[in-house]
Design an enzyme around this catalytic site. Structure first.
Site, PDB file in Angstrom:
ATOM      1  N   SER A 152       0.828  -1.211   0.000  1.00 45.01           N
ATOM      2  CA  SER A 152       0.000   0.000   0.000  1.00 45.01           C
ATOM      3  C   SER A 152       0.862   1.260   0.000  1.00 45.01           C
ATOM      4  O   SER A 152       2.000   1.257   0.469  1.00 45.01           O
ATOM      5  CB  SER A 152      -0.898   0.024   1.233  1.00 45.01           C
TER       6      SER A 152
HETATM    7  N1  SAH Z   1      -0.527  -5.483   3.791  1.00 43.35           N
HETATM    8  C1  SAH Z   1       0.207  -5.715   2.566  1.00 43.35           C
HETATM    9  C2  SAH Z   1      -0.588  -5.309   1.354  1.00 43.35           C
HETATM   10  C3  SAH Z   1      -1.010  -6.516   0.658  1.00 43.35           C
HETATM   11  S1  SAH Z   1      -2.024  -6.364  -0.789  1.00 43.35           S
HETATM   12  C4  SAH Z   1       1.566  -5.055   2.612  1.00 43.35           C
HETATM   13  O1  SAH Z   1       1.885  -4.372   3.576  1.00 43.35           O
HETATM   14  O2  SAH Z   1       2.348  -5.266   1.673  1.00 43.35           O
HETATM   15  C5  SAH Z   1      -3.328  -7.478  -0.317  1.00 43.35           C
HETATM   16  C6  SAH Z   1      -2.918  -8.903  -0.054  1.00 43.35           C
HETATM   17  O3  SAH Z   1      -4.077  -9.614   0.315  1.00 43.35           O
HETATM   18  C7  SAH Z   1      -2.325  -9.628  -1.241  1.00 43.35           C
HETATM   19  O4  SAH Z   1      -1.067 -10.118  -0.899  1.00 43.35           O
HETATM   20  C8  SAH Z   1      -3.309 -10.760  -1.504  1.00 43.35           C
HETATM   21  O5  SAH Z   1      -2.698 -11.942  -1.971  1.00 43.35           O
HETATM   22  C9  SAH Z   1      -3.935 -10.942  -0.151  1.00 43.35           C
HETATM   23  N2  SAH Z   1      -5.248 -11.598  -0.167  1.00 43.35           N
HETATM   24  C10 SAH Z   1      -6.216 -11.501  -1.099  1.00 43.35           C
HETATM   25  N3  SAH Z   1      -7.276 -12.242  -0.768  1.00 43.35           N
HETATM   26  C11 SAH Z   1      -6.981 -12.823   0.427  1.00 43.35           C
HETATM   27  C12 SAH Z   1      -7.683 -13.734   1.291  1.00 43.35           C
HETATM   28  N4  SAH Z   1      -8.903 -14.190   1.002  1.00 43.35           N
HETATM   29  N5  SAH Z   1      -7.069 -14.117   2.413  1.00 43.35           N
HETATM   30  C13 SAH Z   1      -5.823 -13.680   2.746  1.00 43.35           C
HETATM   31  N6  SAH Z   1      -5.111 -12.841   1.956  1.00 43.35           N
HETATM   32  C14 SAH Z   1      -5.685 -12.413   0.819  1.00 43.35           C
END
Ligand code: SAH
Length: 240
Positions: free
Chosen positions: A90
């Site tokens: 993000s």
């Molecule tokens: N917090 C992260 C941002 C990640 S983007 C950071 O600091 O980098 C969102 C993430 O959510 C992605 O890695 C994606 O694979 C994950 N995601 C999507 N659907 C999900 C689910 N149902 N359960 C767990 N993770 C999920």
């Protein structure tokens, strides 16, 4: 007596000559210190986020180590960055905004859904007691777990799994943060929130998402507030 004082003065000069270049070396060992400082000043403080502890943590967390090597020079820019597997780290301001809304205390146990790079978990780990974080993509869960361990964030536990289910074995949580957007806040997650706890999530579909803050009071009653429009990657349906 005189000679002795003279000698110790000279000793101090010699020591200073040795120490100063060493201090310079330590500072330059992290060439991103200045970029982090600018990120905090220009993207976060300037937009009205002033929590001293949160700003200190953002200044201290090496965001460039959570992005692919080829993107390191962009790590502190004012936008999200792709990290592979359709995931993004993000935008720094959004991390600050959501962490501020979650307002973790040093004694809190926090659940994150969507580990991604592990950066948000690293930030939370310095503000809370324990962080549990769930990532659906095995490769991301593994690489985030590795970097968090390498950097010494010992109070973070990463698990590969479906975030819609939360982490029942470790519930209840004082704080829950989602960094992928579900169409609605999953019921299981509200259920895993402790009384007095807070949940922060982007909710909605496509470009039509809003940041939601859910507060559960001492009696388990829910209050919902909206904190602006956002765009996050969609939360994948469980099991996919
Ligand atoms: N917090 C992260 C941002 C990640 S983007 C950071 O600091 O980098 C969102 C993430 O959510 C992605 O890695 C994606 O694979 C994950 N995601 C999507 N659907 C999900 C689910 N149902 N359960 C767990 N993770 C999920």
């Amino acid at each position: 007596m005189r000679d002795h004082r003279h000698g110790s003065h000279r000793g101090r000069i010699v020591r200073a000559m040795l120490v100063l270049p060493l201090a310079g070396l330590l500072v330059s060992a992290d060439p991103y210190v200045a970029q982090r400082e600018r990120m905090v000043r220009e993207q976060i403080e300037s937009r009205g986020i002033h929590g001293a502890e949160l700003l200190r943590v953002l200044r201290a967390t090496p965001r460039h180590l959570f992005v692919p090597i080829a993107s390191r020079s962009l790590a502190y820019d004012d936008h999200p960055l792709p990290i592979g597997y359709e995931a993004t780290i993000s935008q720094p301001y959004i991390v600050a905004l959501m962490t501020g809304l979650l307002a973790p205390r040093k004694t809190d146990r926090v659940l994150e859904i969507g580990t991604g790079s592990g950066y948000q978990a690293a930030v939370l780990s310095q503000l809370a007691e324990q962080v549990y974080t769930v990532e659906i993509v095995p490769e991301l869960a593994q690489s985030a777990g590795r970097i968090l361990a390498d950097l010494g964030y010992r109070n973070v536990t990463v698990r590969q799994g479906d975030g819609y289910k939360g982490w029942p074995e470790q519930a209840p949580f004082d704080g829950i943060i989602l960094t992928a957007a579900p169409p609605e806040v999953p019921r299981a997650l509200i259920g895993q929130l402790a009384n007095g706890g807070r949940l922060v999530a982007p909710v909605g579909r496509g470009w039509n998402q809003q940041l939601v803050l859910i507060e559960k009071d001492a009696n388990g009653r829910i209050r919902r507030r909206y904190a602006g429009d956002v765009v996050f990657v969609p939360m994948r349906p469980g099991g996919v």
